[in-house]
Design a protein around this motif. Sequence first.
Motif, PDB file in Angstrom:
ATOM      1  N   VAL A  19       0.860  -1.190   0.000  1.00  0.00           N
ATOM      2  CA  VAL A  19       0.000   0.000   0.000  1.00  0.00           C
ATOM      3  C   VAL A  19       0.892   1.234   0.000  1.00  0.00           C
ATOM      4  CG1 VAL A  19      -1.821   1.255   1.208  1.00  0.00           C
ATOM      5  CG2 VAL A  19      -1.775  -1.253   1.257  1.00  0.00           C
ATOM      6  N   THR A  20       0.533   2.220  -0.794  1.00  0.00           N
ATOM      7  CA  THR A  20       1.282   3.479  -0.840  1.00  0.00           C
ATOM      8  C   THR A  20       0.478   4.575  -0.163  1.00  0.00           C
ATOM      9  OG1 THR A  20       0.350   3.977  -3.020  1.00  0.00           O
ATOM     10  CG2 THR A  20       2.487   2.857  -2.948  1.00  0.00           C
ATOM     11  N   LEU A 113       4.591   6.761  -1.125  1.00  0.00           N
ATOM     12  CA  LEU A 113       5.623   5.803  -0.726  1.00  0.00           C
ATOM     13  C   LEU A 113       4.965   4.571  -0.118  1.00  0.00           C
ATOM     14  CD1 LEU A 113       8.365   8.040   0.958  1.00  0.00           C
ATOM     15  CD2 LEU A 113       8.481   6.918  -1.261  1.00  0.00           C
ATOM     16  N   PRO A 114       5.604   3.411  -0.250  1.00  0.00           N
ATOM     17  CA  PRO A 114       5.056   2.217   0.422  1.00  0.00           C
ATOM     18  C   PRO A 114       5.154   2.356   1.931  1.00  0.00           C
ATOM     19  CG  PRO A 114       7.178   1.738  -0.583  1.00  0.00           C
ATOM     20  CD  PRO A 114       6.791   3.103  -1.055  1.00  0.00           C
ATOM     21  N   THR A 115       4.402   1.547   2.628  1.00  0.00           N
ATOM     22  CA  THR A 115       4.338   1.661   4.080  1.00  0.00           C
ATOM     23  C   THR A 115       5.592   1.082   4.734  1.00  0.00           C
ATOM     24  OG1 THR A 115       3.188  -0.453   4.225  1.00  0.00           O
ATOM     25  CG2 THR A 115       1.830   1.531   4.036  1.00  0.00           C
ATOM     26  N   LYS A 116       5.692   1.368   6.012  1.00  0.00           N
ATOM     27  CA  LYS A 116       6.822   0.869   6.789  1.00  0.00           C
ATOM     28  C   LYS A 116       6.793  -0.651   6.898  1.00  0.00           C
ATOM     29  CE  LYS A 116       9.041   1.505  11.294  1.00  0.00           C
ATOM     30  NZ  LYS A 116       8.948   2.197  12.615  1.00  0.00           N
ATOM     31  N   SER A 117       5.619  -1.237   6.903  1.00  0.00           N
ATOM     32  CA  SER A 117       5.509  -2.692   6.991  1.00  0.00           C
ATOM     33  C   SER A 117       6.120  -3.363   5.757  1.00  0.00           C
ATOM     34  CB  SER A 117       4.039  -3.097   7.141  1.00  0.00           C
ATOM     35  OG  SER A 117       3.490  -2.558   8.322  1.00  0.00           O
ATOM     36  N   SER A 118       5.866  -2.806   4.585  1.00  0.00           N
ATOM     37  CA  SER A 118       6.450  -3.368   3.361  1.00  0.00           C
ATOM     38  C   SER A 118       7.971  -3.232   3.370  1.00  0.00           C
ATOM     39  CB  SER A 118       5.868  -2.668   2.138  1.00  0.00           C
ATOM     40  OG  SER A 118       4.470  -2.846   2.074  1.00  0.00           O
ATOM     41  N   PHE A 119       8.443  -2.118   3.892  1.00  0.00           N
ATOM     42  CA  PHE A 119       9.891  -1.912   3.957  1.00  0.00           C
ATOM     43  C   PHE A 119      10.531  -2.875   4.958  1.00  0.00           C
ATOM     44  CE2 PHE A 119      13.688   0.449   5.408  1.00  0.00           C
ATOM     45  CZ  PHE A 119      14.337   0.558   4.193  1.00  0.00           C
ATOM     46  N   GLU A 120       9.867  -3.108   6.091  1.00  0.00           N
ATOM     47  CA  GLU A 120      10.396  -4.059   7.070  1.00  0.00           C
ATOM     48  C   GLU A 120      10.389  -5.488   6.526  1.00  0.00           C
ATOM     49  OE1 GLU A 120       9.189  -1.772  11.241  1.00  0.00           O
ATOM     50  OE2 GLU A 120       7.946  -3.392  10.440  1.00  0.00           O
ATOM     51  N   PHE A 121       9.423  -5.804   5.698  1.00  0.00           N
ATOM     52  CA  PHE A 121       9.409  -7.126   5.066  1.00  0.00           C
ATOM     53  C   PHE A 121      10.641  -7.304   4.177  1.00  0.00           C
ATOM     54  CE2 PHE A 121       8.296  -9.808   1.427  1.00  0.00           C
ATOM     55  CZ  PHE A 121       7.950 -10.985   2.075  1.00  0.00           C
ATOM     56  N   ILE A 122      11.032  -6.262   3.471  1.00  0.00           N
ATOM     57  CA  ILE A 122      12.243  -6.329   2.640  1.00  0.00           C
ATOM     58  C   ILE A 122      13.481  -6.525   3.514  1.00  0.00           C
ATOM     59  CG2 ILE A 122      13.701  -5.015   1.055  1.00  0.00           C
ATOM     60  CD1 ILE A 122      11.177  -6.113  -0.205  1.00  0.00           C
ATOM     61  N   GLU A 197       3.949   4.958   8.483  1.00  0.00           N
ATOM     62  CA  GLU A 197       3.528   3.813   9.286  1.00  0.00           C
ATOM     63  C   GLU A 197       2.023   3.853   9.504  1.00  0.00           C
ATOM     64  OE1 GLU A 197       4.488   1.762  13.657  1.00  0.00           O
ATOM     65  OE2 GLU A 197       5.390   3.686  13.071  1.00  0.00           O
ATOM     66  N   VAL A 198       1.423   2.687   9.388  1.00  0.00           N
ATOM     67  CA  VAL A 198       0.002   2.527   9.682  1.00  0.00           C
ATOM     68  C   VAL A 198      -0.108   1.891  11.060  1.00  0.00           C
ATOM     69  CG1 VAL A 198      -2.185   1.512   8.938  1.00  0.00           C
ATOM     70  CG2 VAL A 198      -0.514   2.265   7.233  1.00  0.00           C
ATOM     71  N   LYS A 199      -0.759   2.558  11.970  1.00  0.00           N
ATOM     72  CA  LYS A 199      -0.767   2.113  13.364  1.00  0.00           C
ATOM     73  C   LYS A 199      -1.440   0.754  13.534  1.00  0.00           C
ATOM     74  CE  LYS A 199      -0.677   6.786  15.270  1.00  0.00           C
ATOM     75  NZ  LYS A 199      -1.352   7.761  16.170  1.00  0.00           N
ATOM     76  N   ASN A 200      -2.495   0.523  12.837  1.00  0.00           N
ATOM     77  CA  ASN A 200      -3.242  -0.722  13.025  1.00  0.00           C
ATOM     78  C   ASN A 200      -2.659  -1.897  12.239  1.00  0.00           C
ATOM     79  OD1 ASN A 200      -5.042   0.666  14.666  1.00  0.00           O
ATOM     80  ND2 ASN A 200      -6.370   1.219  12.928  1.00  0.00           N
ATOM     81  N   HIS A 201      -1.640  -1.645  11.432  1.00  0.00           N
ATOM     82  CA  HIS A 201      -1.055  -2.710  10.611  1.00  0.00           C
ATOM     83  C   HIS A 201       0.465  -2.682  10.800  1.00  0.00           C
ATOM     84  CE1 HIS A 201      -4.871  -3.487   8.545  1.00  0.00           C
ATOM     85  NE2 HIS A 201      -5.019  -2.171   8.485  1.00  0.00           N
ATOM     86  N   LYS A 202       0.912  -3.350  11.843  1.00  0.00           N
ATOM     87  CA  LYS A 202       2.345  -3.451  12.115  1.00  0.00           C
ATOM     88  C   LYS A 202       2.852  -4.814  11.656  1.00  0.00           C
ATOM     89  CE  LYS A 202       2.621  -0.288  16.042  1.00  0.00           C
ATOM     90  NZ  LYS A 202       3.050  -0.139  17.462  1.00  0.00           N
TER      91      LYS A 202
END
Length: 336
Positions: A19-20, A113-122, A197-202
């Motif tokens: 998600v961007t 930009l993509p979310t922090k969750s996508s970046f942490e997955f990378i 960062e999306v608070k409900n989606h960590k």
Amino acid sequence: MAQDLCFWNDFELKKPPLVTIEVENTGFAKNVFVAINKFLQQMGGQDFDETAALIGRLMTRRKNSFRNMPGFRAICKLNSALCRLLRLDLCRDLEQFRGSLPDVYVEDTEGALPTKSSFEFILVRLLAFYYLHKRIAECCLSAASYFTKLLRSNFFMDFTTLLIAAIAKIKKLSADQATQSAQLYNKLRQHRNSFPEVKNHKFLPDNQELPENLEPMKSLKSEAKEEKPQSVLLKPKEVVTRVQKSKSDVGMVIARKETSKPSFNEAALATVEDAQRFIARETKARKQNPLPEDCFTGKISKHEWLAAQKLFHQKLSKDPAKALSLFRKFVVSKIK
């Protein structure tokens, strides 16, 4: 705690939705794009895949005859790590994430930009890629040390040589890829908090944290440079000697008496009776150990002495003078 340590090794890890979100500043994303693009260009070679396939074929070829060898079990573990690395498919995830980055990078400019969750997955996938290569290096060293010993004993010479060559090549390529992934992780890790960062989606739970940096793996060339050759020259120890004055009195000269050995006299064999007594005396003396000094025939071998006696007794009945002459010549030629 064990779950935290194995988080990077979870192949059923669910990928967060890509998600961007609109942000005010997208200037830092240029560094992320350049780092990912450089890594993908370096990973374009096919040598690693071909060498991994060769190791898999070699393992299958000898899986029955080598199944109980400790070194072959290390080869099986190496093949399993290579298969897990193939399933990981890091390049596909990086390409998808790179495609979600904006096309224009200008500071203080809004963009998606993509979310922090996508970046942490990378980042987690980079950790898995890095630690799998460390596992590959450990298996390579374990297998190489075992099969090198077999090579010294000429055990399956052709197969062992080919296997060691493949292990050495995969070890070098693995170290290079691990170093590149560690460098990419260190460059991307510092931009983690810059993504929205999306608070409900960590993606990461609260009890898990990503390492700050990764250490690049040492290649064979760097290890060889660090090992300083030891000096083989030994410094001679200083020897302190004391000068002694020579003495004028060196002792008395003692004259040693020379012992004279008994000499053989040809006149002792003048008659046949003398020859018979000589044979009896010498035969008795030759049986003693050690030989007495008056034994003249000690240097004559046993078979020659017996042959001379036999010839003497054969000629004695027909021609005593000739028998005595032959025996005397034999004894004189052997003694003198």
